[in-house]
Design a protein around this motif. Structure first.
Motif: not given
Ligand code: C5P
Length: 229
Positions: A100-122
């Motif tokens: 699995i490869i997730s891409v996230h902008d360096a300039v978005r520091p306010f990402v929640h743990m829930k968004e990261i894990t749901q994005s990976i699971e989905t």
């Protein structure tokens, strides 16, 4: 499951008007990039993090990695002219075990743990996912000289953010296709859509802003005071 996260951090930040790249500007005494990296370092599902940046910033990335004990951060890779070139360079260095490869902008520091894990699971189940929020404003399409042509149906519109997460083969196929067909895009999802694959939306939060202009930096300082990861 092995999850690699790519953080494109090679933008010059012209819209910020600052002399240093926007991801290195300080937020509460810490570079924006460090806030972002800490979100992924703390996420159990993440195995490795690769930052794409300018060669001149390599020593800074290495220093940040040591100072903030970011043990999942691998040696940086050189960014490219377009965001998608930076990501492609990073893709070529990910662990061969990564599925699995997730891409996230360096300039978005306010990402929640829930968004990261749901994005990976989905992405694990459906192949591709994008974090997004419902459009709040009424959206209109206009000509380049500012004449309204059409009012769009807001209920079908989403503002797309990152993380955007993909099964390894899908992202590699999308980039190979983009290279062959000379497709340029500001997000990875668009490249995947060109394969006929529809990424699944993970509903995110309006806090996950992209810090692009000086106004965003002011907003980020306020958000940081109440942010709960
Ligand atoms: O320019 P934009 O706001 O779309 O940048 C989003 C992210 O992509 C930023 O974190 C920026 O550093 C990164 N980027 C990159 N390589 C480029 C351009 C942008 O890694 N050539």
């Amino acid at each position: 499951m092995f999850v690699s996260v790519i953080i494109p951090a090679a933008g010059f930040g012209e819209r910020m008007g600052a002399t240093i790249n926007k991801q290195f500007l300080l937020l509460d005494g810490k570079p924006i990039l460090v806030h972002t990296l800490e979100r992924f370092q703390l996420c159990e599902a993440v195995d490795e993090i690769i930052v794409a940046t300018q060669k001149s910033s390599f020593p800074l990335i290495e220093e940040i990695t040591r100072t903030f004990s970011l043990t999942k951060v691998k040696p940086p890779v050189e960014g490219g002219q377009r965001r998608q070139d930076s990501i492609f360079n990073a893709m070529n260095t990910i662990d061969e075990k990564a599925d699995i490869i997730s891409v996230h902008d360096a300039v978005r520091p306010f990402v929640h743990m829930k968004e990261i894990t749901q994005s990976i699971e989905t992405a694990k189940f459906y192949g591709a996912s994008v974090v997004a929020v419902r459009a709040k404003d009424t959206m209109k399409r206009a000509t380049t000289d500012g004449r309204v042509q059409e009012t769009l149906n807001r209920s079908a519109l989403w503002s797309v953010q990152t993380p955007q997460t993909f099964q390894r083969k899908i992202l590699f196929d999308a980039y190979a296709n983009a290279e062959k067909e000379h497709i340029s895009a500001t997000d990875d999802s668009f490249l995947v859509e060109q394969l006929g694959i529809s990424p699944i939306i993970v509903e995110g939060s309006y806090e996950n802003i992209k810090i692009t202009t000086p106004d965003d930096l002011l907003m980020a300082e306020l958000l940081l005071k109440r942010f709960v990861p």
